[in-house]
Design an enzyme around this catalytic site. Structure first.
Site, mmCIF file in Angstrom:
data_model
loop_
_atom_site.group_PDB
_atom_site.id
_atom_site.type_symbol
_atom_site.label_atom_id
_atom_site.label_comp_id
_atom_site.label_asym_id
_atom_site.label_seq_id
_atom_site.Cartn_x
_atom_site.Cartn_y
_atom_site.Cartn_z
ATOM 1 N NE ARG A 82 88.636 -19.915 -17.799
ATOM 2 C CZ ARG A 82 87.568 -20.440 -18.373
ATOM 3 N NH1 ARG A 82 86.422 -19.811 -18.327
ATOM 4 N NH2 ARG A 82 87.657 -21.594 -18.980
ATOM 5 N NE ARG A 151 79.014 -5.017 -22.406
ATOM 6 C CZ ARG A 151 79.773 -5.696 -21.550
ATOM 7 N NH1 ARG A 151 79.291 -6.772 -20.950
ATOM 8 N NH2 ARG A 151 81.007 -5.316 -21.308
ATOM 9 C CG HIS A 175 77.363 -10.189 -15.402
ATOM 10 N ND1 HIS A 175 76.887 -9.446 -16.450
ATOM 11 C CD2 HIS A 175 78.696 -9.954 -15.356
ATOM 12 C CE1 HIS A 175 77.903 -8.782 -17.007
ATOM 13 N NE2 HIS A 175 79.002 -9.084 -16.359
#
Ligand code: APR
Length: 316
Positions: A82, A151, A175
């Site tokens: 993005r 994570r 996600h």
């Protein structure tokens, strides 16, 4: 020995190729990218890395899909990040066009491959690949849960000072911000995490996991995380190529499990040579089921946006 094609030789794609070669998981690794020179440069560099270690492997790159012929696994990492000023819908439209185009081209040369999707928005791109290829649910899988669980494991290991090796964590759901980490199923050496940390402490680690990608983007300044995404992808590729029957959280098609259908979302699944060999439907608490439902709604909302974009394009 097998053949793996990685579409998109960017940060994640090239790191996946590197790990596959280092671990000698594939006889042949191909990277397909529209940016031919950078991809070819990386392929040359990787070939020489193999030689520097005294190994031998075949790695090729280019923009021609014929290179990918006969692959066992096709990994899709192609897409654009993005950019400032770009709306979520613009990104969705661009990446959907890229992902469906590359999936169709790759499929024509490897009709028996398992498709492993990494491009974001992950669950929607996974759904899209299956829609455009009209494949059975077992042959399309998305990478997210292994990364999100890694994570969470890291944050727990760092907080307690214990080896991450003995930590098992499970993150389900889409996600995104509404991913569903399951502290109830998180253990250290088989011992429940609640024996080590208070609810508030666990909550803080879970929140950091939800923001795990954004934290790295903020630090890198350009681009997003790639070492851990690539490592997680390679765990999944290994499970498929070696028929390991591993139980991993993956973006899969529930087809009624957990009361969910018409989407791809993170659930525990068995990965083997056939791809997603089973979606495991485990008992969830009421609260966990509610969070999964909310996460599924968010994924479906994005699928609807995509369908509207595609519809307005075909109308216009
Ligand atoms: N065909 C082939 N390759 C393409 C195409 C296309 N139509 N469009 C873009 N690419 C390539 C780009 O040239 C680039 O090399 O995809 C690659 C993307 O790489 P990066 O921009 O480095 O992105 P990366 O960090 O690797 O992330 C890839 O994985 O984790 C997700 O959100 C992430 O969607 C992103 C993807």
């Amino acid at each position: 020995m097998s053949k793996v094609t990685v579409i998109g030789a960017g940060n994640v794609g090239a790191s996946v190729a590197q790990l596959l070669l280092e671990r000698q998981l594939a006889r042949e690794v191909v990277m397909v990218d529209i940016a031919v020179d950078p991809a070819s440069g990386k392929a040359l560099d990787l070939s020489q890395a193999v030689c520097a270690r005294g190994g031998a492997a075949l790695i090729e790159a280019g923009d021609q899909y014929v290179l990918s012929r006969g692959s066992d696994v096709i990994v899709i990492t192609a897409g654009i990040p993005r950019k400032p000023g770009m709306s979520r819908d613009e990104l969705l439209k661009t990446n959907a066009a890229i992902v469906s185009d590359v999936a169709l081209k790759a499929y024509s040369h490897s009709p028996d491959a398992v498709f492993l999707v990494v491009s974001n928005p992950l669950d929607v791109m996974t759904y899209l690949v299956r829609e455009v290829l009209e494949l059975s649910a077992s042959r399309v899988v998305g990478m997210a849960g292994v990364l999100d669980s890694a994570r969470l494991k890291h944050f727990i290991a760092e907080r307690l000072g214990y080896s991450s090796k003995d930590i098992t964590a499970m993150v389900l759901g889409g996600h995104g911000d509404l991913m569903v980490p399951l502290p109830r199923l998180t253990t250290i050496g088989g011992i429940a995490i609640s024996e080590f940390l208070s609810d508030d402490e666990i909550g803080a680690l879970v929140n950091r996991t939800r923001q795990g990608g954004a934290e790295i983007v903020g630090l890198l300044k350009t681009g997003s995380a790639y070492y851990a995404p690539a490592a997680a992808t390679v765990e999944m590729i290994t499970a498929i190529l070696r028929d390991e029957k591993r139980v991993l959280p993956c973006s899969v098609f529930p087809e009624g499990a957990y009361g969910l259908s018409e989407l791809a979302i993170g659930l525990p699944a068995v990965l083997g040579r056939g791809g997603v060999e089973k979606v495991l439907e485990i008992s969830l608490t009421e609260q966990e089921q509610k969070l999964l439902q909310q996460s599924a709604e968010a994924v479906k909302e994005t699928i609807r946006s995509l369908e509207n974009i595609l519809k307005s394009e075909s109308d216009g």
